[in-house]
Enzyme design. Structure first.
Site, PDB file in Angstrom:
ATOM      1  N   LYS A  13      32.067  37.351  27.477  1.00  0.00           N
ATOM      2  CA  LYS A  13      33.299  37.036  26.742  1.00  0.00           C
ATOM      3  C   LYS A  13      33.013  36.098  25.573  1.00  0.00           C
ATOM      4  O   LYS A  13      33.476  36.324  24.463  1.00  0.00           O
ATOM      5  CB  LYS A  13      34.336  36.380  27.672  1.00  0.00           C
ATOM      6  CG  LYS A  13      34.795  37.260  28.816  1.00  0.00           C
ATOM      7  CD  LYS A  13      35.946  36.634  29.607  1.00  0.00           C
ATOM      8  CE  LYS A  13      35.603  35.328  30.274  1.00  0.00           C
ATOM      9  NZ  LYS A  13      34.586  35.412  31.332  1.00  0.00           N
ATOM     10  N   ARG A  85      43.355  32.051  33.754  1.00  0.00           N
ATOM     11  CA  ARG A  85      42.428  32.312  34.858  1.00  0.00           C
ATOM     12  C   ARG A  85      43.165  32.508  36.176  1.00  0.00           C
ATOM     13  O   ARG A  85      42.537  32.815  37.175  1.00  0.00           O
ATOM     14  CB  ARG A  85      41.537  31.103  35.066  1.00  0.00           C
ATOM     15  CG  ARG A  85      40.257  30.952  34.243  1.00  0.00           C
ATOM     16  CD  ARG A  85      39.089  31.660  34.650  1.00  0.00           C
ATOM     17  NE  ARG A  85      37.791  31.054  34.687  1.00  0.00           N
ATOM     18  CZ  ARG A  85      37.025  30.660  33.690  1.00  0.00           C
ATOM     19  NH1 ARG A  85      37.457  30.649  32.471  1.00  0.00           N
ATOM     20  NH2 ARG A  85      35.802  30.248  33.912  1.00  0.00           N
ATOM     21  N   ARG A 124      21.305  32.209  30.616  1.00  0.00           N
ATOM     22  CA  ARG A 124      22.187  31.714  29.552  1.00  0.00           C
ATOM     23  C   ARG A 124      21.834  30.278  29.171  1.00  0.00           C
ATOM     24  O   ARG A 124      21.531  29.448  30.016  1.00  0.00           O
ATOM     25  CB  ARG A 124      23.626  31.780  30.034  1.00  0.00           C
ATOM     26  CG  ARG A 124      24.605  31.169  29.053  1.00  0.00           C
ATOM     27  CD  ARG A 124      25.959  31.689  29.238  1.00  0.00           C
ATOM     28  NE  ARG A 124      26.645  31.081  30.367  1.00  0.00           N
ATOM     29  CZ  ARG A 124      27.897  31.369  30.689  1.00  0.00           C
ATOM     30  NH1 ARG A 124      28.578  32.258  29.999  1.00  0.00           N
ATOM     31  NH2 ARG A 124      28.469  30.784  31.721  1.00  0.00           N
ATOM     32  N   ARG A 157      23.847  25.272  31.581  1.00  0.00           N
ATOM     33  CA  ARG A 157      25.028  24.687  32.192  1.00  0.00           C
ATOM     34  C   ARG A 157      24.784  24.433  33.674  1.00  0.00           C
ATOM     35  O   ARG A 157      24.176  25.252  34.354  1.00  0.00           O
ATOM     36  CB  ARG A 157      26.214  25.641  32.027  1.00  0.00           C
ATOM     37  CG  ARG A 157      26.746  25.647  30.622  1.00  0.00           C
ATOM     38  CD  ARG A 157      27.720  26.758  30.363  1.00  0.00           C
ATOM     39  NE  ARG A 157      28.695  26.987  31.423  1.00  0.00           N
ATOM     40  CZ  ARG A 157      29.700  27.838  31.320  1.00  0.00           C
ATOM     41  NH1 ARG A 157      29.872  28.528  30.192  1.00  0.00           N
ATOM     42  NH2 ARG A 157      30.534  28.027  32.309  1.00  0.00           N
ATOM     43  N   ARG A 168      31.739  30.596  41.528  1.00  0.00           N
ATOM     44  CA  ARG A 168      32.542  31.080  40.392  1.00  0.00           C
ATOM     45  C   ARG A 168      32.924  32.547  40.565  1.00  0.00           C
ATOM     46  O   ARG A 168      34.036  32.942  40.229  1.00  0.00           O
ATOM     47  CB  ARG A 168      31.767  30.871  39.083  1.00  0.00           C
ATOM     48  CG  ARG A 168      31.717  29.401  38.710  1.00  0.00           C
ATOM     49  CD  ARG A 168      30.636  29.133  37.711  1.00  0.00           C
ATOM     50  NE  ARG A 168      30.919  29.705  36.419  1.00  0.00           N
ATOM     51  CZ  ARG A 168      29.973  30.031  35.541  1.00  0.00           C
ATOM     52  NH1 ARG A 168      28.704  29.837  35.825  1.00  0.00           N
ATOM     53  NH2 ARG A 168      30.314  30.522  34.377  1.00  0.00           N
TER      54      ARG A 168
HETATM   55  P1  AMP Z   1      33.831  29.126  31.327  1.00  0.00           P
HETATM   56  O1  AMP Z   1      33.060  28.518  30.220  1.00  0.00           O
HETATM   57  O2  AMP Z   1      35.026  29.893  30.842  1.00  0.00           O
HETATM   58  O3  AMP Z   1      32.967  29.930  32.263  1.00  0.00           O
HETATM   59  O4  AMP Z   1      34.410  27.909  32.202  1.00  0.00           O
HETATM   60  C1  AMP Z   1      33.560  26.997  32.834  1.00  0.00           C
HETATM   61  C2  AMP Z   1      34.312  26.228  33.901  1.00  0.00           C
HETATM   62  O5  AMP Z   1      35.380  25.502  33.289  1.00  0.00           O
HETATM   63  C3  AMP Z   1      34.984  27.076  34.971  1.00  0.00           C
HETATM   64  O6  AMP Z   1      34.089  27.422  36.024  1.00  0.00           O
HETATM   65  C4  AMP Z   1      36.101  26.160  35.428  1.00  0.00           C
HETATM   66  O7  AMP Z   1      35.604  25.116  36.254  1.00  0.00           O
HETATM   67  C5  AMP Z   1      36.540  25.533  34.126  1.00  0.00           C
HETATM   68  N1  AMP Z   1      37.571  26.357  33.431  1.00  0.00           N
HETATM   69  C6  AMP Z   1      37.463  26.958  32.209  1.00  0.00           C
HETATM   70  N2  AMP Z   1      38.597  27.588  31.895  1.00  0.00           N
HETATM   71  C7  AMP Z   1      39.435  27.401  32.945  1.00  0.00           C
HETATM   72  C8  AMP Z   1      40.761  27.819  33.220  1.00  0.00           C
HETATM   73  N3  AMP Z   1      41.455  28.584  32.360  1.00  0.00           N
HETATM   74  N4  AMP Z   1      41.307  27.443  34.397  1.00  0.00           N
HETATM   75  C9  AMP Z   1      40.640  26.676  35.278  1.00  0.00           C
HETATM   76  N5  AMP Z   1      39.381  26.250  35.085  1.00  0.00           N
HETATM   77  C10 AMP Z   1      38.788  26.602  33.922  1.00  0.00           C
END
Ligand code: AMP
Length: 210
Positions: A13, A85, A124, A157, A168
């Site tokens: 994404k 989410r 990544r 990360r 996740r």
């Molecule tokens: P991402 O970079 O989108 O994979 O997000 C990394 C982490 O940030 C996720 O595993 C969650 O802990 C948190 N996170 C990001 N976006 C959201 C969201 N919309 N709702 C809840 N947690 C989020």
């Protein structure tokens, strides 16, 4: 036009969002990027979010919705990446958009098998300041370990470690996957195969946006 990119962690994404911003004028709203920047700055929001993020769990809906509400500007073309989410987040976004006389025009679901997802996430690397995403296998930086744009050091990360990846993926199945039906009944969801090189997947997304 406002679009949502749905899909499990690691489907690409963020990578596709970068192209859609550069080539198509979208404004990316990635809740993950915003949270990582808050964590890095050590703000109260960042400290709270880090507790959940390190474990691979979702940050509470009220925190996310307040954060998103403070970012949305009327008239921009948003590309929502990693948000919503959960169903309560989607309902919150609906309310927010009604208030601003905006709407979601397209929902794209990027789909990929779990084996490839784990392979991609493990390779990544990210640049926190520029928000750029690299992959050591198929999208490496020009200079080893450095961001092409800012030259900052790339990091892995903490939630791209094996235990957090498993959490996740479970969080995704349980809380995020139901969004497919939510949006299918509202605006329809276009399914895009995320297996393939970056340009191929980008062309599929463009076709889905027509
Ligand atoms: P991402 O970079 O989108 O994979 O997000 C990394 C982490 O940030 C996720 O595993 C969650 O802990 C948190 N996170 C990001 N976006 C959201 C969201 N919309 N709702 C809840 N947690 C989020």
């Amino acid at each position: 036009m406002n679009i949502i990119l749905l899909g499990a962690p690691g489907v690409g994404k963020g990578t596709q969002a970068q192209l859609l911003v550069e080539r198509d004028g979208f404004v990316q709203l990635s809740t993950g990027d915003i949270l990582r920047s808050e964590v890095q700055k050590g703000t109260p929001l960042g400290i709270k979010a880090k507790f959940f993020m390190d474990k691979g769990e979702l940050v509470p809906d009220d925190v996310i919705l307040e954060m998103v509400a403070s970012k949305i500007i009327i008239g921009e073309s948003y590309l929502f990446d990693g948000f919503p989410r959960t169903i309560p987040q989607a309902e919150g976004l609906d309310r927010l958009l009604v208030e601003k006389a905006m709407r979601i025009d397209r929902v794209i679901s990027l789909e990929l098998n779990n084996e490839e997802i784990i392979r991609r996430l493990s390779a990544r690397r990210v640049a926190i300041n520029s928000g750029r995403v690299y992959n050591l296998i198929f999208n490496p930086p020009k200079v080893d370990g450095k961001c092409d744009i800012t030259g900052e050091t790339l990091i892995q990360r903490s939630d791209d470690m094996p235990e957090a990846i498993q959490v996740r993926l479970k969080e995704y199945e349980r809380k995020t996957a139901p969004l497919f039906d939510y949006y299918q009944s509202k605006v329809g969801v276009k399914v895009v195969d995320a297996l393939g090189d970056i340009e191929t997947v980008y062309s599929r997304i463009k076709a889905a946006l027509l």
